[in-house]
Write an enzyme that holds these catalytic residues in place. Structure first.
Site, PDB file in Angstrom:
ATOM      1  N   SER A 154      45.981  39.202  44.018  1.00 21.11           N
ATOM      2  CA  SER A 154      45.144  40.373  43.695  1.00 21.11           C
ATOM      3  C   SER A 154      43.657  40.022  43.807  1.00 21.11           C
ATOM      4  O   SER A 154      42.849  40.870  44.216  1.00 21.11           O
ATOM      5  CB  SER A 154      45.482  40.933  42.314  1.00 21.11           C
ATOM      6  OG  SER A 154      45.102  40.040  41.302  1.00 21.11           O
ATOM      7  N   ASN A 155      43.289  38.792  43.494  1.00 21.42           N
ATOM      8  CA  ASN A 155      41.887  38.389  43.673  1.00 21.42           C
ATOM      9  C   ASN A 155      41.530  38.301  45.153  1.00 21.42           C
ATOM     10  O   ASN A 155      40.439  38.699  45.562  1.00 21.42           O
ATOM     11  CB  ASN A 155      41.611  37.054  42.983  1.00 21.42           C
ATOM     12  CG  ASN A 155      41.435  37.234  41.489  1.00 21.42           C
ATOM     13  OD1 ASN A 155      40.389  37.703  41.038  1.00 21.42           O
ATOM     14  ND2 ASN A 155      42.454  36.909  40.724  1.00 21.42           N
ATOM     15  N   LYS A 206      50.596  13.462  48.659  1.00 20.70           N
ATOM     16  CA  LYS A 206      49.536  14.458  48.478  1.00 20.70           C
ATOM     17  C   LYS A 206      48.410  14.266  49.500  1.00 20.70           C
ATOM     18  O   LYS A 206      47.794  15.224  49.964  1.00 20.70           O
ATOM     19  CB  LYS A 206      48.998  14.323  47.051  1.00 20.70           C
ATOM     20  CG  LYS A 206      47.911  15.312  46.707  1.00 20.70           C
ATOM     21  CD  LYS A 206      47.663  15.362  45.220  1.00 20.70           C
ATOM     22  CE  LYS A 206      46.387  16.129  44.929  1.00 20.70           C
ATOM     23  NZ  LYS A 206      46.264  16.551  43.552  1.00 20.70           N
ATOM     24  N   MET A 237      48.006  27.009  42.988  1.00 23.07           N
ATOM     25  CA  MET A 237      48.612  26.328  41.851  1.00 23.07           C
ATOM     26  C   MET A 237      48.689  24.811  42.017  1.00 23.07           C
ATOM     27  O   MET A 237      49.644  24.182  41.579  1.00 23.07           O
ATOM     28  CB  MET A 237      50.005  26.916  41.570  1.00 23.07           C
ATOM     29  CG  MET A 237      49.980  28.402  41.240  1.00 23.07           C
ATOM     30  SD  MET A 237      48.801  28.811  39.934  1.00 23.07           S
ATOM     31  CE  MET A 237      49.736  28.282  38.508  1.00 23.07           C
ATOM     32  N   ARG A 238      47.674  24.228  42.663  1.00 28.34           N
ATOM     33  CA  ARG A 238      47.662  22.773  42.818  1.00 28.34           C
ATOM     34  C   ARG A 238      46.267  22.232  42.542  1.00 28.34           C
ATOM     35  O   ARG A 238      45.281  22.866  42.905  1.00 28.34           O
ATOM     36  CB  ARG A 238      48.059  22.386  44.243  1.00 28.34           C
ATOM     37  CG  ARG A 238      49.494  22.653  44.490  1.00 28.34           C
ATOM     38  CD  ARG A 238      49.930  22.288  45.877  1.00 28.34           C
ATOM     39  NE  ARG A 238      51.297  22.715  46.038  1.00 28.34           N
ATOM     40  CZ  ARG A 238      52.349  22.043  45.584  1.00 28.34           C
ATOM     41  NH1 ARG A 238      52.186  20.870  45.003  1.00 28.34           N
ATOM     42  NH2 ARG A 238      53.558  22.521  45.733  1.00 28.34           N
ATOM     43  N   ASN A 278      36.407  28.346  41.976  1.00 23.86           N
ATOM     44  CA  ASN A 278      37.685  28.696  41.347  1.00 23.86           C
ATOM     45  C   ASN A 278      37.446  29.774  40.302  1.00 23.86           C
ATOM     46  O   ASN A 278      36.346  29.877  39.755  1.00 23.86           O
ATOM     47  CB  ASN A 278      38.319  27.467  40.681  1.00 23.86           C
ATOM     48  CG  ASN A 278      39.687  27.776  40.097  1.00 23.86           C
ATOM     49  OD1 ASN A 278      40.500  28.468  40.730  1.00 23.86           O
ATOM     50  ND2 ASN A 278      39.966  27.291  38.900  1.00 23.86           N
ATOM     51  N   HIS A 312      39.065  31.254  36.672  1.00 26.01           N
ATOM     52  CA  HIS A 312      39.980  30.873  35.595  1.00 26.01           C
ATOM     53  C   HIS A 312      40.018  31.992  34.552  1.00 26.01           C
ATOM     54  O   HIS A 312      38.956  32.474  34.132  1.00 26.01           O
ATOM     55  CB  HIS A 312      39.501  29.558  34.957  1.00 26.01           C
ATOM     56  CG  HIS A 312      40.440  29.073  33.907  1.00 26.01           C
ATOM     57  ND1 HIS A 312      41.665  28.511  34.211  1.00 26.01           N
ATOM     58  CD2 HIS A 312      40.363  29.116  32.561  1.00 26.01           C
ATOM     59  CE1 HIS A 312      42.292  28.216  33.090  1.00 26.01           C
ATOM     60  NE2 HIS A 312      41.522  28.567  32.074  1.00 26.01           N
TER      61      HIS A 312
HETATM   62  C1  GRF Z   1      44.238  34.746  38.256  1.00 19.94           C
HETATM   63  O1  GRF Z   1      44.445  35.162  36.914  1.00 19.94           O
HETATM   64  C2  GRF Z   1      43.266  33.596  38.307  1.00 19.94           C
HETATM   65  O2  GRF Z   1      42.340  33.621  37.259  1.00 19.94           O
HETATM   66  C3  GRF Z   1      44.160  32.395  38.174  1.00 19.94           C
HETATM   67  O3  GRF Z   1      45.316  32.734  38.879  1.00 19.94           O
HETATM   68  C4  GRF Z   1      45.500  34.146  38.849  1.00 19.94           C
HETATM   69  C5  GRF Z   1      45.719  34.596  40.270  1.00 19.94           C
HETATM   70  O4  GRF Z   1      46.079  35.954  40.346  1.00 19.94           O
HETATM   71  N1  GRF Z   1      43.489  31.220  38.678  1.00 19.94           N
HETATM   72  P1  GRF Z   1      46.181  36.661  41.740  1.00 19.94           P
HETATM   73  O5  GRF Z   1      47.172  35.878  42.587  1.00 19.94           O
HETATM   74  O6  GRF Z   1      44.813  36.653  42.360  1.00 19.94           O
HETATM   75  O7  GRF Z   1      46.659  38.054  41.468  1.00 19.94           O
END
Ligand code: GRF
Length: 211
Positions: free
Chosen positions: A23-24, A75, A100-101, A117, A119
């Site tokens: 979504s971001n 890695k 997620m890494r 990033n 958060h």
């Molecule tokens: C978001 O809440 C971001 O803050 C975190 O991972 C989530 C990603 O959401 N790092 P999306 O995949 O962008 O919907």
């Protein structure tokens, strides 16, 4: 800094790294399309064939690089492949959006102050992958969103923008998550715009926004 690392000419090339829903990533696509971020969204790097971000990239015509950790023995090799893609697409800025890494030193050093990033908490509180739930379960009255530069430690680099929200008594983990995402979708494009326009100056841990 004022993009002191940016040696390119013309428009900046951005790569988004995403493992999940995206979504971001979508909010960033919109901001680029609208012209509020004047850069090229050149590449999506994902490690997950099921990532929702994939469909979004296809619809928006963003090039995709699928780099799965299990295809590499360690890695270092995994990240070398990522760096190969970044070089091939002449990437100037990396935007992590639910990747997620934890990035290794090879990447964080090569792209020092060129990786952002987002958060879903007010760092340094509630680091890690469950930040929304952790803040809720802790009983915090306030939480929020942080956009920061990435270094080799998790959720640690200099903070660019933060926005708080109040956790109300009537909130649930899911209503809180919705509120957080709404903020993210405004705050991340704004931070990227500031970066692209050369308005961020890193002074140690402090990021100064130049007007
Ligand atoms: C978001 O809440 C971001 O803050 C975190 O991972 C989530 C990603 O959401 N790092 P999306 O995949 O962008 O919907």
């Amino acid at each position: 800094m004022s993009n002191e690392n940016y040696k390119g000419e013309g428009v900046m090339n951005i790569a988004v790294f995403a493992s999940g829903k995206g979504s971001n990533f979508s909010a960033i696509i919109k901001a680029v399309k609208k012209g509020s971020i004047k850069a090229s969204l050149s590449l999506l790097i994902t490690d997950n064939p099921k990532a929702g971000a994939l469909g979004r990239a296809k619809r928006a015509g963003v090039k995709i690089a699928m780099v799965k950790r299990e295809d590499f023995s360690d890695k270092k090799e995994f990240e070398e492949k990522i760096m190969w893609h970044l070089k091939e697409s002449k990437i100037d800025l990396i935007v992590l959006a639910g990747f997620m890494r934890l990035l290794g030193q090879g990447l964080t050093q090569q792209y020092k102050n060129r990786i952002l990033n987002i958060h879903p908490a007010l760092l340094p509180a509630f680091k890690g992958t469950q930040a929304i739930k952790d803040a809720f379960d802790y009983g915090s009255k306030v939480t929020g969103v942080t956009v920061h530069f990435v270094d080799e430690k998790m959720d640690h680099g200099p903070i660019i923008l933060q926005k708080h929200i109040v956790i109300e008594d009537k909130d649930t983990p899911s209503s809180l998550e919705d509120k957080i995402h709404k903020i993210e979708h405004k705050l991340y494009p704004e931070a990227i715009r500031l970066y692209v326009e050369g308005k961020l100056e890193v002074q140690g841990r402090r990021v100064v926004i130049i007007n």
